[in-house]
Design a protein around this motif. Structure first.
Motif, PDB file in Angstrom:
ATOM      1  N   ASP A  28       0.800  -1.218   0.000  1.00 46.40           N
ATOM      2  CA  ASP A  28       0.000   0.000   0.000  1.00 46.40           C
ATOM      3  C   ASP A  28       0.838   1.275   0.000  1.00 46.40           C
ATOM      4  OD1 ASP A  28      -2.549  -0.946  -0.189  1.00 46.40           O
ATOM      5  OD2 ASP A  28      -2.805  -1.164   1.964  1.00 46.40           O
ATOM      6  N   TYR A  29       1.931   1.282   0.687  1.00 43.32           N
ATOM      7  CA  TYR A  29       2.639   2.541   0.936  1.00 43.32           C
ATOM      8  C   TYR A  29       3.857   2.697   0.028  1.00 43.32           C
ATOM      9  CZ  TYR A  29      -0.350   2.373   4.981  1.00 43.32           C
ATOM     10  OH  TYR A  29      -1.434   2.289   5.789  1.00 43.32           O
ATOM     11  N   TRP A  30       3.618   3.040  -1.227  1.00 34.49           N
ATOM     12  CA  TRP A  30       4.711   3.307  -2.155  1.00 34.49           C
ATOM     13  C   TRP A  30       5.206   4.740  -1.987  1.00 34.49           C
ATOM     14  CZ3 TRP A  30       5.964   0.798  -7.231  1.00 34.49           C
ATOM     15  CH2 TRP A  30       5.729  -0.575  -7.181  1.00 34.49           C
ATOM     16  N   ILE A  32       4.542   8.192   0.622  1.00 35.13           N
ATOM     17  CA  ILE A  32       3.886   8.715   1.822  1.00 35.13           C
ATOM     18  C   ILE A  32       4.329  10.153   2.024  1.00 35.13           C
ATOM     19  CG2 ILE A  32       3.584   8.454   4.301  1.00 35.13           C
ATOM     20  CD1 ILE A  32       4.396   5.546   3.982  1.00 35.13           C
ATOM     21  N   TRP A  48      -2.067  12.456   6.431  1.00 36.87           N
ATOM     22  CA  TRP A  48      -1.137  11.649   5.654  1.00 36.87           C
ATOM     23  C   TRP A  48      -1.736  11.406   4.272  1.00 36.87           C
ATOM     24  CZ3 TRP A  48       3.581  10.547   7.501  1.00 36.87           C
ATOM     25  CH2 TRP A  48       3.774  10.667   8.872  1.00 36.87           C
ATOM     26  N   TRP A  50      -0.999   9.042   1.082  1.00 36.03           N
ATOM     27  CA  TRP A  50      -0.223   7.895   0.630  1.00 36.03           C
ATOM     28  C   TRP A  50      -0.861   7.307  -0.612  1.00 36.03           C
ATOM     29  CZ3 TRP A  50      -2.887   3.229   0.935  1.00 36.03           C
ATOM     30  CH2 TRP A  50      -3.979   3.200   1.803  1.00 36.03           C
ATOM     31  N   ASN A  52      -0.316   4.097  -3.840  1.00 37.31           N
ATOM     32  CA  ASN A  52       0.352   2.927  -4.377  1.00 37.31           C
ATOM     33  C   ASN A  52       0.007   2.833  -5.857  1.00 37.31           C
ATOM     34  OD1 ASN A  52      -2.260   1.937  -4.413  1.00 37.31           O
ATOM     35  ND2 ASN A  52      -1.957   0.497  -2.761  1.00 37.31           N
ATOM     36  N   SER A  65      -9.989   7.586   6.502  1.00 38.25           N
ATOM     37  CA  SER A  65      -9.296   7.497   5.220  1.00 38.25           C
ATOM     38  C   SER A  65     -10.277   7.697   4.079  1.00 38.25           C
ATOM     39  CB  SER A  65      -8.629   6.137   5.064  1.00 38.25           C
ATOM     40  OG  SER A  65      -7.583   5.997   5.975  1.00 38.25           O
TER      41      SER A  65
END
Length: 132
Positions: A28-30, A32, A48, A50, A52, A65
């Protein structure tokens, strides 16, 4: 015996490389980025951002989110080009793993030794073309 050990070791290394690239596609976190939380504020608000290869998400300080999925491959930025290249490389490497498995000397399926050598060479070429 030495040829078999080299083939098995090469097959395991290339298959693990394919599996690791496959796992990285699901991460998921490519990218951030932290937004907010700067000095001079009485209420610290941190958010945040983030993203992907499949979606962009925004998470605020209340842990809510909001995500936006990428609908089609060509609709967004260069990240989608990376996604397309990874999917092509994974497809080529999948066929390479199958060909290498059938072409190894220690397997009983695949035909004669000459046919097995051709399959093994084709699998190696596909691994290089797939970037694995």
């Amino acid at each position: 015996m030495k040829k078999r050990v080299v083939q098995i070791f090469g097959f395991l290394i290339s298959s693990l490389g394919w599996l690791f690239v496959l796992c990285s596609m699901a991460m998921d976190y490519w990218r951030i980025t932290q937004i907010g939380g700067q000095a001079g504020s009485y209420i610290i608000k941190v958010a945040w951002y983030w993203s992907n290869l499949w979606k962009d998400c925004f998470t605020d300080s209340t842990a809510v989110s909001n995500c936006r999925d990428f609908a089609v491959l060509w609709s967004v930025t260069f990240v989608q080009g990376v996604r397309g290249l990874l999917m092509c490389g994974l497809t080529l490497a999948f066929f390479a793993v199958v060909l290498c498995f059938l072409g190894m000397e220690c397997t009983y399926i695949g035909g004669s030794n000459k046919t097995k050598d051709k399959m093994l060479f084709s699998g190696a070429v596909l691994h290089f073309a797939g970037g694995e």
